[in-house]
Motif scaffolding. Structure first.
Motif, PDB file in Angstrom:
ATOM      1  N   ASP A  12      -3.413  11.914  -0.799  1.00 21.40           N
ATOM      2  CA  ASP A  12      -3.830  11.972   0.604  1.00 21.40           C
ATOM      3  C   ASP A  12      -3.809  13.397   1.136  1.00 21.40           C
ATOM      4  N   LEU A  13      -2.821  14.177   0.717  1.00 24.19           N
ATOM      5  CA  LEU A  13      -2.741  15.568   1.174  1.00 24.19           C
ATOM      6  C   LEU A  13      -1.932  16.394   0.180  1.00 24.19           C
ATOM      7  N   VAL A  14      -2.458  17.557  -0.171  1.00 23.10           N
ATOM      8  CA  VAL A  14      -1.731  18.519  -0.995  1.00 23.10           C
ATOM      9  C   VAL A  14      -1.527  19.768  -0.149  1.00 23.10           C
ATOM     10  N   VAL A  15      -0.272  20.199  -0.039  1.00 17.74           N
ATOM     11  CA  VAL A  15       0.082  21.402   0.716  1.00 17.74           C
ATOM     12  C   VAL A  15       0.508  22.447  -0.308  1.00 17.74           C
ATOM     13  N   VAL A  16      -0.098  23.651  -0.219  1.00 18.93           N
ATOM     14  CA  VAL A  16       0.171  24.699  -1.196  1.00 18.93           C
ATOM     15  C   VAL A  16       0.658  25.954  -0.480  1.00 18.93           C
ATOM     16  N   HIS A  17       1.738  26.532  -1.004  1.00 14.59           N
ATOM     17  CA  HIS A  17       2.278  27.802  -0.518  1.00 14.59           C
ATOM     18  C   HIS A  17       2.515  28.677  -1.743  1.00 14.59           C
ATOM     19  N   GLU A  18       2.088  29.924  -1.680  1.00 16.13           N
ATOM     20  CA  GLU A  18       2.160  30.811  -2.844  1.00 16.13           C
ATOM     21  C   GLU A  18       3.566  30.940  -3.411  1.00 16.13           C
ATOM     22  N   GLU A  19       4.580  31.008  -2.563  1.00 21.87           N
ATOM     23  CA  GLU A  19       5.950  31.192  -3.038  1.00 21.87           C
ATOM     24  C   GLU A  19       6.757  29.896  -3.088  1.00 21.87           C
ATOM     25  N   MET A  20       6.493  28.987  -2.179  1.00 22.43           N
ATOM     26  CA  MET A  20       7.278  27.751  -2.093  1.00 22.43           C
ATOM     27  C   MET A  20       6.791  26.661  -3.034  1.00 22.43           C
ATOM     28  N   GLY A  21       5.516  26.713  -3.441  1.00 17.82           N
ATOM     29  CA  GLY A  21       5.003  25.738  -4.388  1.00 17.82           C
ATOM     30  C   GLY A  21       4.053  24.742  -3.772  1.00 17.82           C
ATOM     31  N   ILE A  22       4.031  23.546  -4.365  1.00 19.33           N
ATOM     32  CA  ILE A  22       3.073  22.499  -4.011  1.00 19.33           C
ATOM     33  C   ILE A  22       3.831  21.255  -3.560  1.00 19.33           C
ATOM     34  N   LEU A  23       3.318  20.639  -2.486  1.00 16.88           N
ATOM     35  CA  LEU A  23       3.841  19.374  -1.985  1.00 16.88           C
ATOM     36  C   LEU A  23       2.685  18.390  -1.950  1.00 16.88           C
ATOM     37  N   VAL A  24       2.845  17.247  -2.601  1.00 21.04           N
ATOM     38  CA  VAL A  24       1.811  16.212  -2.615  1.00 21.04           C
ATOM     39  C   VAL A  24       2.309  15.053  -1.755  1.00 21.04           C
ATOM     40  N   LEU A  25       1.486  14.664  -0.756  1.00 20.88           N
ATOM     41  CA  LEU A  25       1.876  13.611   0.177  1.00 20.88           C
ATOM     42  C   LEU A  25       0.989  12.377   0.028  1.00 20.88           C
ATOM     43  N   GLU A  26       1.615  11.230   0.063  1.00 16.78           N
ATOM     44  CA  GLU A  26       0.923   9.943   0.141  1.00 16.78           C
ATOM     45  C   GLU A  26       1.279   9.366   1.505  1.00 16.78           C
ATOM     46  N   VAL A  27       0.294   9.205   2.365  1.00 14.20           N
ATOM     47  CA  VAL A  27       0.520   8.752   3.736  1.00 14.20           C
ATOM     48  C   VAL A  27       0.378   7.234   3.782  1.00 14.20           C
ATOM     49  N   LYS A  28       1.339   6.581   4.406  1.00 14.12           N
ATOM     50  CA  LYS A  28       1.301   5.131   4.583  1.00 14.12           C
ATOM     51  C   LYS A  28       1.263   4.836   6.079  1.00 14.12           C
ATOM     52  N   SER A  29       0.607   3.752   6.429  1.00 12.07           N
ATOM     53  CA  SER A  29       0.545   3.347   7.828  1.00 12.07           C
ATOM     54  C   SER A  29       1.016   1.901   7.946  1.00 12.07           C
ATOM     55  N   GLY A  30       1.279   1.495   9.148  1.00 12.75           N
ATOM     56  CA  GLY A  30       1.735   0.123   9.363  1.00 12.75           C
ATOM     57  C   GLY A  30       3.244   0.038   9.309  1.00 12.75           C
ATOM     58  N   ALA A  31       3.737  -1.123   9.574  1.00 13.65           N
ATOM     59  CA  ALA A  31       5.180  -1.349   9.618  1.00 13.65           C
ATOM     60  C   ALA A  31       5.691  -1.751   8.240  1.00 13.65           C
ATOM     61  N   PRO A  32       6.786  -1.147   7.790  1.00 11.74           N
ATOM     62  CA  PRO A  32       7.369  -1.568   6.511  1.00 11.74           C
ATOM     63  C   PRO A  32       8.033  -2.946   6.668  1.00 11.74           C
ATOM     64  N   SER A  33       8.125  -3.667   5.587  1.00 14.04           N
ATOM     65  CA  SER A  33       8.814  -4.952   5.599  1.00 14.04           C
ATOM     66  C   SER A  33       9.669  -5.046   4.342  1.00 14.04           C
ATOM     67  N   ARG A  34      10.558  -6.019   4.311  1.00 14.21           N
ATOM     68  CA  ARG A  34      11.470  -6.189   3.176  1.00 14.21           C
ATOM     69  C   ARG A  34      11.350  -7.603   2.626  1.00 14.21           C
ATOM     70  N   ASP A  35      11.386  -7.716   1.289  1.00  9.21           N
ATOM     71  CA  ASP A  35      11.378  -9.043   0.684  1.00  9.21           C
ATOM     72  C   ASP A  35      12.766  -9.437   0.192  1.00  9.21           C
ATOM     73  N   GLN A  36      13.684  -8.472   0.128  1.00 10.87           N
ATOM     74  CA  GLN A  36      15.075  -8.708  -0.225  1.00 10.87           C
ATOM     75  C   GLN A  36      15.865  -7.511   0.290  1.00 10.87           C
ATOM     76  N   PRO A  37      17.160  -7.597   0.385  1.00  8.31           N
ATOM     77  CA  PRO A  37      17.926  -6.465   0.915  1.00  8.31           C
ATOM     78  C   PRO A  37      17.654  -5.167   0.149  1.00  8.31           C
ATOM     79  N   GLY A  38      17.195  -4.166   0.870  1.00  5.90           N
ATOM     80  CA  GLY A  38      16.981  -2.847   0.282  1.00  5.90           C
ATOM     81  C   GLY A  38      15.633  -2.623  -0.365  1.00  5.90           C
ATOM     82  N   ALA A  39      14.794  -3.632  -0.524  1.00  4.17           N
ATOM     83  CA  ALA A  39      13.511  -3.467  -1.202  1.00  4.17           C
ATOM     84  C   ALA A  39      12.377  -3.471  -0.183  1.00  4.17           C
ATOM     85  N   LEU A  40      11.756  -2.309   0.018  1.00  2.00           N
ATOM     86  CA  LEU A  40      10.614  -2.223   0.917  1.00  2.00           C
ATOM     87  C   LEU A  40       9.366  -2.739   0.213  1.00  2.00           C
TER      88      LEU A  40
END
Length: 82
Positions: A49-77
């Motif tokens: 979804d998005l790659v952020v690049v900085h010459e000295e700090m490196g690369i950050l790859v982001l996956e953007v999610k929308s909507g409300a998270p839900s759980r099917d068991q304790p601790g599992a999104l």
């Protein structure tokens, strides 16, 4: 009308562009790639979804999610948008 997920991705890109100095951080939305998913596996198409690049700090790859998270068991999104 823009799909909810694409709208969320656009908001993240807009806010990061506003917050980060453009001369230092390069943003690449919807970056497509081709490569194996596991060692020795066949190449497959992918997209970050998005790659952020900085010459000295490196690369950050982001996956953007929308909507409300839900759980099917304790601790599992669960992503129920499939």
């Amino acid at each position: 009308m823009e799909p909810h997920g694409k709208a969320a991705e656009r908001v993240v890109v807009e806010r990061l562009r506003a917050a980060l100095p453009a001369e230092e951080f390069h943003l690449y939305p919807n970056a497509e790639w081709l490569g194996p998913m596991r060692d020795g596996g066949p190449a497959r198409d992918g997209e970050a979804d998005l790659v952020v690049v900085h010459e000295e700090m490196g690369i950050l790859v982001l996956e953007v999610k929308s909507g409300a998270p839900s759980r099917d068991q304790p601790g599992a999104l669960v992503d129920r948008r499939a």
